[in-house]
Motif scaffolding. Structure first.
Motif, PDB file in Angstrom:
ATOM      1  N   ASP A  23      18.701  28.766 -74.925  1.00 49.27           N
ATOM      2  CA  ASP A  23      19.179  27.987 -76.054  1.00 49.27           C
ATOM      3  C   ASP A  23      18.046  27.942 -77.465  1.00 49.27           C
ATOM      4  OD1 ASP A  23      19.786  26.015 -77.834  1.00 49.27           O
ATOM      5  OD2 ASP A  23      20.055  24.656 -76.114  1.00 49.27           O
ATOM      6  N   PRO A  24      18.661  28.561 -78.325  1.00 47.76           N
ATOM      7  CA  PRO A  24      17.317  28.961 -79.539  1.00 47.76           C
ATOM      8  C   PRO A  24      16.980  27.497 -80.115  1.00 47.76           C
ATOM      9  CG  PRO A  24      19.622  29.758 -80.129  1.00 47.76           C
ATOM     10  CD  PRO A  24      19.809  29.248 -78.659  1.00 47.76           C
ATOM     11  N   SER A  25      17.734  26.614 -80.002  1.00 49.84           N
ATOM     12  CA  SER A  25      17.386  25.218 -80.752  1.00 49.84           C
ATOM     13  C   SER A  25      16.236  24.632 -79.907  1.00 49.84           C
ATOM     14  CB  SER A  25      18.577  24.292 -80.660  1.00 49.84           C
ATOM     15  OG  SER A  25      18.762  23.716 -79.246  1.00 49.84           O
ATOM     16  N   THR A  26      15.748  25.182 -79.011  1.00 47.95           N
ATOM     17  CA  THR A  26      14.859  24.452 -77.887  1.00 47.95           C
ATOM     18  C   THR A  26      13.479  25.370 -78.407  1.00 47.95           C
ATOM     19  OG1 THR A  26      15.148  25.884 -76.169  1.00 47.95           O
ATOM     20  CG2 THR A  26      16.393  23.563 -76.313  1.00 47.95           C
TER      21      THR A  26
ATOM     22  N   ALA B 115      27.270  28.633 -69.700  1.00 54.79           N
ATOM     23  CA  ALA B 115      28.121  27.347 -70.551  1.00 54.79           C
ATOM     24  C   ALA B 115      29.456  27.342 -69.422  1.00 54.79           C
ATOM     25  CB  ALA B 115      28.634  28.185 -72.012  1.00 54.79           C
ATOM     26  N   ARG B 116      30.213  28.191 -69.146  1.00 54.75           N
ATOM     27  CA  ARG B 116      31.259  28.144 -68.233  1.00 54.75           C
ATOM     28  C   ARG B 116      30.879  27.372 -67.051  1.00 54.75           C
ATOM     29  NH1 ARG B 116      32.524  33.301 -69.604  1.00 54.75           N
ATOM     30  NH2 ARG B 116      31.408  34.219 -67.860  1.00 54.75           N
ATOM     31  N   ARG B 117      29.583  27.581 -66.597  1.00 52.27           N
ATOM     32  CA  ARG B 117      29.281  26.839 -64.987  1.00 52.27           C
ATOM     33  C   ARG B 117      28.821  25.519 -65.606  1.00 52.27           C
ATOM     34  NH1 ARG B 117      25.219  29.967 -64.043  1.00 52.27           N
ATOM     35  NH2 ARG B 117      26.545  31.356 -63.058  1.00 52.27           N
ATOM     36  N   ARG B 118      28.253  25.132 -66.572  1.00 48.63           N
ATOM     37  CA  ARG B 118      28.041  23.768 -67.029  1.00 48.63           C
ATOM     38  C   ARG B 118      29.349  23.084 -67.413  1.00 48.63           C
ATOM     39  NH1 ARG B 118      23.705  21.263 -69.416  1.00 48.63           N
ATOM     40  NH2 ARG B 118      22.702  22.589 -67.841  1.00 48.63           N
ATOM     41  N   LEU B 126      36.749  24.377 -71.953  1.00 44.92           N
ATOM     42  CA  LEU B 126      36.092  25.018 -72.887  1.00 44.92           C
ATOM     43  C   LEU B 126      36.649  25.354 -74.286  1.00 44.92           C
ATOM     44  CD1 LEU B 126      34.905  28.081 -70.746  1.00 44.92           C
ATOM     45  CD2 LEU B 126      33.218  26.285 -72.028  1.00 44.92           C
ATOM     46  N   ALA B 127      38.090  25.121 -74.040  1.00 45.82           N
ATOM     47  CA  ALA B 127      39.045  25.497 -75.337  1.00 45.82           C
ATOM     48  C   ALA B 127      38.772  24.378 -76.444  1.00 45.82           C
ATOM     49  CB  ALA B 127      40.608  25.687 -74.860  1.00 45.82           C
ATOM     50  N   ALA B 128      38.170  23.339 -75.973  1.00 49.40           N
ATOM     51  CA  ALA B 128      38.021  22.050 -76.732  1.00 49.40           C
ATOM     52  C   ALA B 128      36.552  22.099 -77.628  1.00 49.40           C
ATOM     53  CB  ALA B 128      38.089  20.676 -75.991  1.00 49.40           C
ATOM     54  N   ILE B 129      35.936  23.114 -77.290  1.00 47.54           N
ATOM     55  CA  ILE B 129      34.624  23.266 -77.734  1.00 47.54           C
ATOM     56  C   ILE B 129      34.370  24.291 -78.916  1.00 47.54           C
ATOM     57  CG2 ILE B 129      32.103  23.774 -76.910  1.00 47.54           C
ATOM     58  CD1 ILE B 129      32.953  22.882 -74.454  1.00 47.54           C
ATOM     59  N   LEU B 140      25.353  27.635 -74.033  1.00 47.56           N
ATOM     60  CA  LEU B 140      24.938  26.551 -73.006  1.00 47.56           C
ATOM     61  C   LEU B 140      24.862  25.331 -73.893  1.00 47.56           C
ATOM     62  CD1 LEU B 140      24.563  25.317 -70.197  1.00 47.56           C
ATOM     63  CD2 LEU B 140      22.067  26.206 -70.600  1.00 47.56           C
ATOM     64  N   HIS B 141      24.343  25.365 -75.056  1.00 51.07           N
ATOM     65  CA  HIS B 141      23.925  24.080 -75.713  1.00 51.07           C
ATOM     66  C   HIS B 141      25.268  23.560 -76.321  1.00 51.07           C
ATOM     67  CE1 HIS B 141      23.182  26.719 -78.977  1.00 51.07           C
ATOM     68  NE2 HIS B 141      23.642  25.854 -79.663  1.00 51.07           N
ATOM     69  N   ASP B 142      26.314  24.202 -76.495  1.00 51.23           N
ATOM     70  CA  ASP B 142      27.445  23.772 -77.136  1.00 51.23           C
ATOM     71  C   ASP B 142      28.223  22.874 -76.037  1.00 51.23           C
ATOM     72  OD1 ASP B 142      27.262  25.367 -79.399  1.00 51.23           O
ATOM     73  OD2 ASP B 142      28.249  27.214 -78.529  1.00 51.23           O
ATOM     74  N   VAL B 143      28.013  23.246 -74.792  1.00 46.52           N
ATOM     75  CA  VAL B 143      28.869  22.380 -73.664  1.00 46.52           C
ATOM     76  C   VAL B 143      27.881  21.171 -73.743  1.00 46.52           C
ATOM     77  CG1 VAL B 143      29.244  22.326 -71.462  1.00 46.52           C
ATOM     78  CG2 VAL B 143      29.549  24.550 -72.629  1.00 46.52           C
ATOM     79  N   VAL B 144      26.576  21.313 -73.907  1.00 44.49           N
ATOM     80  CA  VAL B 144      25.965  20.001 -73.564  1.00 44.49           C
ATOM     81  C   VAL B 144      26.010  19.124 -74.781  1.00 44.49           C
ATOM     82  CG1 VAL B 144      23.735  18.963 -72.981  1.00 44.49           C
ATOM     83  CG2 VAL B 144      24.515  21.284 -72.119  1.00 44.49           C
TER      84      VAL B 144
END
Lengths: 87, 386
Positions: A23-26, B115-118, B126-129, B140-144
């Motif tokens: 995660d590049p933001s970190t 990201a899929r796992r999270r 995922l379609a909503a992201i 990953l950070h998109d999901v979080v």
């Protein structure tokens, strides 16, 4: 045009393209990347190779050891691009 | 007519998840074309079509977990004389009723395995992201990020709790394979410290005139050296299946890659003994990049005839690896470390590496294993021949 803030963001984007699982933001731009992001030597060579391709510069082997953090890379690329333009 | 079924990618795999279709009904596919992404306990990988033809029906919707052998799609094969599929699908649930097929729905956006796992853990679609990764891929950070804070954060302990180890599918796959190995395979272990001064000097000279994109890393040199040394002791290359050893002529070198998301996978460099050092380097670069992106092919993950594990420059000095069944040997390299080294009666400082061999005692003995490590040493002293 290649002010340092843009350069840093672009380098972070390149790192993310090579290692989509980080995660590049970190990223702390002052800390060595391999330790910070758990990049192995192949990942890191892929990062440097992508930077060399993107900015049309070469990164001689002798320079590689000193390029560890995003700040190192920004300074190096800015200098290399200046040299290329003035030559 | 030809079926594309959920493949079995190892004795321990009984089901897989269809992640994404890369083709739709009516699309033409060539033999070997990637038609879908599937996720197994080991990794996300690309599913190839073994026939050329036109997609006639898509029977399993993205996100569905199905048993091995389940038919995922039907093709109208080009050649009506297509040989029957080599093994008929395993006994499995009948395919879903051929009602309205789920196919022409918009394809889900690209996303990283993490990201899929999270998203799955959190129950997010995922379609909503909106992805912020390359080409809009969801990372990953998109999901979080868009999540509201957890409803009732635990009062004092650190809030970022680690997932339970057994819950990660790849951990389950590693646990099964390594337990089986330690249960069934009588390992013997050998170690040999090798000076790599000549090899690294040769590599540095060789790299000096190359742009960084073409430089060869020591790890590739070690892989090439293993492939060449196996010519001396070929019985380390092969399988133990159903109580008997089956030697293999081709050297498909499994290369262990540690995943930052947890676990390790070992895709193979095919015919490594027939490839130049530059070819091995370029394939290794490609394998690592695709392993990071979750784009390895199933065939790559099951092809290895022997495995190499390298701890890399941030590792420790030696590794005692565990054989991946049904293979019969695995070679380990510690980090390259400078050590005092006696060279023609003088003590000097050399870069060195500890090479280890774990091998199946049902197939080889320590003497042959020792010859292999000595051959490896010899090969690395003549890097110009690699």
């Amino acid at each position: 045009m290649t002010g340092e803030p843009d350069l840093g963001a672009e380098i972070l984007a390149i790192i993310h393209s090579v290692a989509p699982d980080v995660d590049p933001s970190t990223v702390d731009r002052a800390i060595p990347l391999p330790d910070q992001l758990d990049l192995d030597s192949m990942d890191y060579q892929n990062v440097l190779a992508a930077i060399a391709t993107r900015f049309a510069i070469d990164i001689p082997e002798a320079d590689v050891a000193a390029l560890r953090s995003v700040d190192d890379l920004v300074a190096y690329v800015a200098q290399a691009v200046r040299v290329r333009r003035s030559s | 007519m030809a079926d594309i079924a959920m493949p079995s990618l190892g004795a321990d795999m009984d089901a897989g998840t269809l992640v994404e279709w890369l083709v739709g009904i009516g699309d033409r596919v060539e033999r070997g074309a990637v038609v879908a992404l599937i996720e197994t306990e080991k990794a996300t990988m690309e599913l190839e079509s073994f026939v050329a033809g036109e997609v006639e029906a898509i029977l399993v919707a993205p996100g569905t977990k199905v048993p091995v052998g389940t038919v995922l799609a039907r093709l109208r094969a080009d050649d009506t004389a297509t040989p029957p599929s080599p093994q008929s699908p395993q006994p499995s649930r009948p395919p879903p009723p051929p009602g309205p097929t789920p196919s022409p729905s918009p394809r889900p956006p690209r996303s990283s395995p993490a990201a899929r796992r999270r998203a799955r853990e959190l129950g997010i679609d995922l379609a909503a992201i909106t992805g912020t990764g390359p080409s809009g891929a969801i990372v990953l950070h998109d999901v979080v990020a868009p999540l509201p804070p957890p409803p009732s954060p635990p009062p004092s302990p650190p809030q970022r709790s680690r997932p339970s180890t057994a819950a990660t599918p790849i951990r389950g796959a590693i646990a099964a394979a390594m337990s089986r190995s330690k249960r069934e395979i009588p390992h013997y272990y050998l170690a040999h410290t090798i000076s790599v001064r000549r090899a690294l000097r040769w590599l540095a000279d060789n790299n000096a005139s190359r742009p960084i994109q073409d430089r060869v890393l020591p790890g590739a040199l070690l892989l090439r050296a293993v492939a060449v040394a196996l010519w001396d002791v070929p019985e380390l290359n092969g399988f133990w299946i159903d109580g008997a050893y089956r030697g293999v002529e081709a050297v498909h070198l499994g290369t262990a890659i540690a995943l930052r998301t947890g676990g390790v996978i070992a895709p193979a460099i095919l015919d490594a003994d027939q490839k130049s050092l530059d070819q091995i380097m370029s394939e290794l670069r490609d394998l690592v990049a695709r392993a990071r992106a979750g784009r390895l092919r199933g065939s790559e993950l099951t092809a290895a005839t022997i495995t190499v594990t390298s701890l890399g420059d941030r590792g420790c000095e030696a590794v005692w690896p565990i054989i991946a069944p049904p293979q019969v040997a695995i070679i380990g390299f510690g980090a390259i470390i400078e050590r005092p080294w006696v060279d023609t009666g003088q003590v000097a400082v050399h870069p060195t590496v500890v090479a280890t061999l774990a091998a199946d005692h049902r197939v080889t003995d320590g003497h042959r294993g020792g010859l292999f490590l000595n051959a490896l040493d010899r090969v690395l002293q003549s890097p110009e021949h690699l």
